[in-house]
Enzyme design. Structure first.
Site, PDB file in Angstrom:
ATOM      1  CE  LYS A  48      -5.871  -5.642   3.839  1.00  0.00           C
ATOM      2  NZ  LYS A  48      -4.512  -5.141   4.152  1.00  0.00           N
ATOM      3  CD  GLN A  92      -2.190  -2.468   5.100  1.00  0.00           C
ATOM      4  OE1 GLN A  92      -3.280  -3.082   5.305  1.00  0.00           O
ATOM      5  NE2 GLN A  92      -1.190  -2.780   3.997  1.00  0.00           N
ATOM      6  CG  ASP A 115      -1.571  -9.669   7.997  1.00  0.00           C
ATOM      7  OD1 ASP A 115      -2.268  -9.767   6.852  1.00  0.00           O
ATOM      8  OD2 ASP A 115      -1.315  -8.591   8.280  1.00  0.00           O
TER       9      ASP A 115
HETATM   10  N1  GUN Z   1       1.027  -4.708   3.600  1.00  0.00           N
HETATM   11  C1  GUN Z   1       1.343  -5.181   2.408  1.00  0.00           C
HETATM   12  N2  GUN Z   1       0.909  -6.280   2.179  1.00  0.00           N
HETATM   13  C2  GUN Z   1       0.240  -6.622   3.669  1.00  0.00           C
HETATM   14  C3  GUN Z   1      -0.403  -7.638   4.315  1.00  0.00           C
HETATM   15  O1  GUN Z   1      -0.816  -8.683   3.630  1.00  0.00           O
HETATM   16  N3  GUN Z   1      -0.958  -7.183   5.462  1.00  0.00           N
HETATM   17  C4  GUN Z   1      -0.637  -6.224   6.224  1.00  0.00           C
HETATM   18  N4  GUN Z   1      -0.961  -6.186   7.365  1.00  0.00           N
HETATM   19  N5  GUN Z   1       0.277  -5.341   5.713  1.00  0.00           N
HETATM   20  C5  GUN Z   1       0.610  -5.511   4.314  1.00  0.00           C
END
Ligand code: GUN
Length: 280
Positions: A48, A92, A115
């Site tokens: 990211k 996350q 998200d």
């Molecule tokens: N863990 C797995 N996929 C995601 C996601 O799209 N966003 C976040 N914040 N955590 C994740």
């Protein structure tokens, strides 16, 4: 069989996002919060940061200790909510077991919830109002559109019912006027259900779950999973080599859905920045 090349489309999207971001009075800013030492999460967070660099975004990364308390994490989220130059906040998942994910997600300002996990954004998706769409389902819709795959009038089957992928995916396909079925671990005859699908979305996390006898000839098959095989290589839920012979379109793993999720995060962050500068 046509490969649905998420890597190529993601590169194209990020280029467009970079152009749009550079035209804003203030560049978009994303804060990524990681708690603990999950190695897969570590990899996601690093990618990211690279995506933000590619798109010309400002980014901040918070790597917190496994022992971080609920109060400390919420305090960080609340401080990020107040920051002028932070448009998007991503915590996350999964969080360590002692932390309450719902409470943490609920503490994020919905206007910065890139998200799309906050109940406000989940609710807006449900009733068809603007908000933020969860990145994986949004990226999949972008991928279908890029390849001219119509959803209206099609039978879509989503295998998996998580809040992150399965449920929002079903809602977006429904918004696209597909007839949608959601299958899960208690669906009696999964194969029978999947064989009805013009568009089949596999989002379970079990290698080899989708075999060719579960796929209608000419179907569009999207593999969301990120599993590891016995050699540690990434693989999805779909038996790729065999399903190739039946599907008309299929996403590879890696290089299919994964890059699209990341591109959708950049699009959401750009959108958050525009909205917060009253430009969208
Ligand atoms: N863990 C797995 N996929 C995601 C996601 O799209 N966003 C976040 N914040 N955590 C994740």
């Amino acid at each position: 069989m046509t490969n649905l090349d998420g890597k190529a489309l993601a590169a194209k999207i990020k280029k467009r996002v970079r152009g749009e971001a550079s035209a804003l009075p203030r560049r978009p800013g994303l804060a990524v919060v990681l708690v603990g030492n999950d190695p897969a999460s570590r990899v996601y967070v690093t990618s990211k940061r690279k995506d933000c660099e590619e798109c010309g975004f400002y980014s901040e990364e918070y790597a917190l200790l496994e022992e971080t308390t609920q109060a400390e994490l919420i305090e960080l989220v609340e401080s990020l909510n107040k920051r002028e130059n932070i448009d998007g906040i991503l915590v996350q998942l999964p969080l360590p077991a002692h932390l309450d994910e719902d409470a943490v997600i609920g503490a994020i300002d919905p206007a910065k919830d890139v998200d799309g996990f906050h109940p406000m954004n989940a609710g807006n998706l449900l009733i068809g109002r603007p908000g933020f769409l969860p990145c994986t389902p949004a990226g999949i819709m972008d991928l279908l559109e890029e390849y001219g795959i119509e959803t209206a009038g099609k039978r879509a089957v989503v295998v998996g019912r998580s809040n992150i992928v399965g449920k929002p995916m079903a809602l977006l396909l429904l918004r696209g006027n597909a007839t949608v079925t959601v299958c899960h671990s208690q669906t009696p005859d999964l194969g029978e259900c999947c064989r009805q699908a013009d568009i089949l979305i596999a989002a379970v996390g079990r290698r080899g779950l989708i075999t060719p006898n579960m796929v209608k000839t000419g179907a569009v098959v999207v593999d969301v999973a990120m599993n590891r095989d016995e050699n540690g290589r990434l693989c999805g839920d779909v038996d790729y080599a065999a399903v190739c012979e039946k599907a008309a379109y299929l996403t590879p793993v890696p290089g299919g859905v994964g890059p699209m999720t990341r591109a959708a995060l950049m699009e959401n962050t750009l959108l958050a920045a525009k909205r917060r500068q009253n430009l969208a």
